[in-house]
Design a protein around this motif. Structure first.
Motif, PDB file in Angstrom:
ATOM      1  N   HIS A   1       0.835  -1.209   0.000  1.00  0.00           N
ATOM      2  CA  HIS A   1       0.000   0.000   0.000  1.00  0.00           C
ATOM      3  C   HIS A   1       0.869   1.258   0.000  1.00  0.00           C
ATOM      4  CE1 HIS A   1       1.039   1.020   4.132  1.00  0.00           C
ATOM      5  NE2 HIS A   1       0.932  -0.267   4.418  1.00  0.00           N
TER       6      HIS A   1
ATOM      7  N   GLY B   1      -2.030   4.142   3.840  1.00  0.00           N
ATOM      8  CA  GLY B   1      -2.802   2.956   3.500  1.00  0.00           C
ATOM      9  C   GLY B   1      -2.587   1.822   4.491  1.00  0.00           C
ATOM     10  N   TYR B   2      -3.210   0.693   4.197  1.00  0.00           N
ATOM     11  CA  TYR B   2      -2.998  -0.526   4.984  1.00  0.00           C
ATOM     12  C   TYR B   2      -3.476  -1.705   4.150  1.00  0.00           C
ATOM     13  CZ  TYR B   2      -7.966  -1.043   6.320  1.00  0.00           C
ATOM     14  OH  TYR B   2      -9.328  -1.238   6.312  1.00  0.00           O
TER      15      TYR B   2
ATOM     16  N   PHE C   1      -6.827  -1.918   2.077  1.00  0.00           N
ATOM     17  CA  PHE C   1      -7.050  -1.251   0.792  1.00  0.00           C
ATOM     18  C   PHE C   1      -7.000  -2.255  -0.370  1.00  0.00           C
ATOM     19  CE2 PHE C   1      -5.912   3.524   1.632  1.00  0.00           C
ATOM     20  CZ  PHE C   1      -6.895   3.569   2.602  1.00  0.00           C
TER      21      PHE C   1
ATOM     22  N   HIS D   1       1.962   1.729   9.827  1.00  0.00           N
ATOM     23  CA  HIS D   1       0.670   1.666   9.135  1.00  0.00           C
ATOM     24  C   HIS D   1      -0.064   0.398   9.567  1.00  0.00           C
ATOM     25  CE1 HIS D   1       2.870   4.468   6.546  1.00  0.00           C
ATOM     26  NE2 HIS D   1       1.736   4.815   5.987  1.00  0.00           N
TER      27      HIS D   1
ATOM     28  N   HIS E   1       1.314   0.607  -4.686  1.00  0.00           N
ATOM     29  CA  HIS E   1       0.486   1.774  -4.986  1.00  0.00           C
ATOM     30  C   HIS E   1       1.119   3.041  -4.421  1.00  0.00           C
ATOM     31  CE1 HIS E   1      -2.851   4.628  -3.779  1.00  0.00           C
ATOM     32  NE2 HIS E   1      -3.019   4.541  -5.084  1.00  0.00           N
TER      33      HIS E   1
ATOM     34  N   VAL F   1      -9.779   6.912   2.944  1.00  0.00           N
ATOM     35  CA  VAL F   1      -8.461   7.566   2.960  1.00  0.00           C
ATOM     36  C   VAL F   1      -8.408   8.638   4.054  1.00  0.00           C
ATOM     37  CG1 VAL F   1      -6.878   9.011   1.628  1.00  0.00           C
ATOM     38  CG2 VAL F   1      -7.959   7.016   0.547  1.00  0.00           C
TER      39      VAL F   1
ATOM     40  N   ARG G   1      -7.860   7.072   7.495  1.00  0.00           N
ATOM     41  CA  ARG G   1      -6.474   6.630   7.752  1.00  0.00           C
ATOM     42  C   ARG G   1      -5.549   7.835   7.937  1.00  0.00           C
ATOM     43  NH1 ARG G   1      -7.367   1.343   8.900  1.00  0.00           N
ATOM     44  NH2 ARG G   1      -5.132   1.378   9.283  1.00  0.00           N
TER      45      ARG G   1
ATOM     46  N   TRP H   1      -6.663   6.311  -5.845  1.00  0.00           N
ATOM     47  CA  TRP H   1      -6.785   4.992  -5.213  1.00  0.00           C
ATOM     48  C   TRP H   1      -7.637   4.099  -6.118  1.00  0.00           C
ATOM     49  CZ3 TRP H   1      -5.850   9.406  -2.675  1.00  0.00           C
ATOM     50  CH2 TRP H   1      -4.868   9.389  -1.681  1.00  0.00           C
TER      51      TRP H   1
END
Length: 244
Positions: A9, A13-14, A17, A39, A76, A153, A156, A224
């Motif tokens: 990610h 992110g994590y 996603f 994360h 990503h 998003v 997070r 995303w």
């Protein structure tokens, strides 16, 4: 059989996603996602090292821990830089690299752009208004996104401490991504493919700087892509893995 696939990610992110992508891939191949340092469920680094190179250590550690000797590696955004660095270090392991809307190579931007945009942005992250500076940058990236992606998003981002954001942004703005990607691609048996959102057309975009990398454009999505259009992302990913 099919090579295992490893998902990395981006900033804030994590693993979640990638839930849709993991579910789609899992019936065809082993599919793994990891939380980078600081994360998701991964602890923050004691030395506050969130730079691309340190995050690549995390991915290499996963390769070693899971005995992965040949993989498709997917990254990503900031995670795309992390996967480029990983691939450049372990070209024998990464048979195909898939970059999902990677940042441009900011080490290659013109000086006036650096002075007018990048330097003041990093300075803002170092000041009292750091959170609104970060939110402004994320909101720009979220243009064209679904309401669900925007909410995910933002949720997070709200949990991310300044030390992590500043460390990642500083590294992203100086990481020589195109040179590292070319270093990876110089090895036999390697290939790279970018899956792009529409705005990713700068002169310093990676697929512009490194024409040996093929790319697929996914229309009508924000940054995303895997959250905005899971089915179209899955199709683009299969094409990228197949090399079509």
């Amino acid at each position: 059989g099919s090579l295992p696939i490893v998902f990395v990610h981006g900033m804030v992110g994590y693993t979640g996603f990638w839930n849709s992508a993991l579910a789609t891939c899992a019936d065809r191949r082993r599919a793994v996602a990891l939380d980078l340092r600081g994360h998701g469920n991964s602890g923050a680094p004691r030395d506050a090292a969130y730079d691309v190179e340190s995050c690549a250590d995390d991915v290499v550690a996963v390769f070693d821990a899971l005995d992965l000797d040949r993989v498709v590696l997917v990254g990503h955004s900031y995670g795309a830089f992390v996967t480029i660095e990983t691939a450049a270090r372990r070209p024998g392991v990464v048979s195909r690299l898939v970059l999902v809307d990677p940042p441009g190579d900011f080490s290659r931007v013109p000086n006036e752009m650096r002075d007018e945009h990048i330097v003041p942005f990093i300075a803002a992250l170092e000041g009292d208004q750091w959170r609104s500076a970060a939110e402004g940058d994320f909101d720009e990236a979220l243009q064209g996104s679904t309401t669900a992606a925007i909410a995910a998003v933002h949720a997070r981002l709200a949990t991310m401490p300044r030390v992590a954001l500043l460390g990642m942004y500083r590294s992203m703005m100086q990481y020589p991504a195109s040179a590292a990607l070319e270093r990876y691609l110089a090895n036999p048996g390697t290939s790279a493919h970018a899956i792009l959102a529409p705005p990713n057309t700068w002169p310093f975009s990676l697929h512009v700087l490194v024409p040996a990398m093929r790319s697929t454009l996914v229309p009508d999505v924000g940054h995303w892509i895997m959250l905005d259009a899971p089915d179209r992302f899955a199709a683009a990913l299969e094409d990228a893995i197949a090399g079509t």
